[in-house]
Motif scaffolding. Sequence first.
Motif, short mmCIF file in Angstrom:
data_model
loop_
_atom_site.label_atom_id
_atom_site.label_comp_id
_atom_site.label_asym_id
_atom_site.label_seq_id
_atom_site.Cartn_x
_atom_site.Cartn_y
_atom_site.Cartn_z
N HIS A 49 0.82 -1.22 0.00
CA HIS A 49 0.00 0.00 0.00
C HIS A 49 0.86 1.27 0.00
O HIS A 49 0.36 2.35 -0.33
CB HIS A 49 -0.92 0.01 1.22
N ARG A 50 2.14 1.13 0.34
CA ARG A 50 3.00 2.31 0.41
C ARG A 50 3.62 2.66 -0.94
O ARG A 50 4.22 3.72 -1.09
CB ARG A 50 4.11 2.09 1.45
N LEU A 51 3.52 1.76 -1.91
CA LEU A 51 4.09 2.02 -3.23
C LEU A 51 3.12 2.87 -4.04
O LEU A 51 2.02 2.43 -4.37
CB LEU A 51 4.38 0.72 -3.96
N ARG A 52 3.52 4.09 -4.36
CA ARG A 52 2.63 5.02 -5.06
C ARG A 52 2.83 5.03 -6.57
O ARG A 52 1.96 5.46 -7.31
CB ARG A 52 2.86 6.44 -4.53
N ASP A 53 3.98 4.55 -7.02
CA ASP A 53 4.31 4.63 -8.44
C ASP A 53 4.69 3.24 -8.94
O ASP A 53 5.73 2.70 -8.57
CB ASP A 53 5.47 5.62 -8.64
N ASP A 54 3.85 2.66 -9.79
CA ASP A 54 4.11 1.30 -10.29
C ASP A 54 5.40 1.21 -11.08
O ASP A 54 6.00 0.13 -11.19
CB ASP A 54 2.95 0.83 -11.16
N TRP A 60 12.12 -0.61 -6.05
CA TRP A 60 11.57 -0.79 -4.71
C TRP A 60 11.87 -2.19 -4.18
O TRP A 60 12.30 -2.37 -3.04
CB TRP A 60 10.07 -0.53 -4.76
#
Length: 215
Positions: A49-54, A60
């Motif tokens: 849920h903390r990853l904002r940019d695929d 990451w």
Amino acid sequence: MPRRLQRFEALTVRYLYPLYRYARHLTRDAGKAEELVQETYLKAYQGWHRLRDDSRVKAWLFQILTNCYRDRYRQALRQPAWVELSAATEQEEEHGPVSTATTDPATLLERKEAIQSVQDAIAQLPPLFRMLVLLVDIEGFSYKETAEVLDIPLGTVISRLSRGRQRLRHLLQDYAIQAGYLPAGLPPAPEPDTPIIPLTAYQHRRRTRGEGGNG
């Protein structure tokens, strides 16, 4: 299957092998590498849920694995250690089994020796230099991405990578000339800024340890 898990797998499964390859280079042990990758995917899923940019998924994941490695082997990172590696096993795990039907024994031996020499040289690099060479030269990360993965300044990436490559060149030049990859009479590679063990001495120590059992 939950939609969250489906999306996670769709975006991360393609990096399973590159992560394992990176972990194997760092740990020099297949079992430890597998454990690191498993821990990486578990932590990645928990923090998905903390990853904002695929578009940052790859960097990451590598950042998580690097941090897991640092946490697990923090004490070992401070202490230089001899590491051992089977060239045949390493090659099979890196590239798949070698086909003996299409490759003659002399070529197989030459390939294994080349792989072993490169692996041995990389293994002698200090941890940060080794990570930089692996991330930039093997995994194809940009300098900026590498700085993010390792959480270090961009200038540090550039300067330390240059020094790491210099060490590799110094370690591998004699072997490359003997094997015919470089012309004879080439000027010696610049001496590294800190002493390192000659590649032949390192390989002799590795063979001796292997012949002596667990070492």
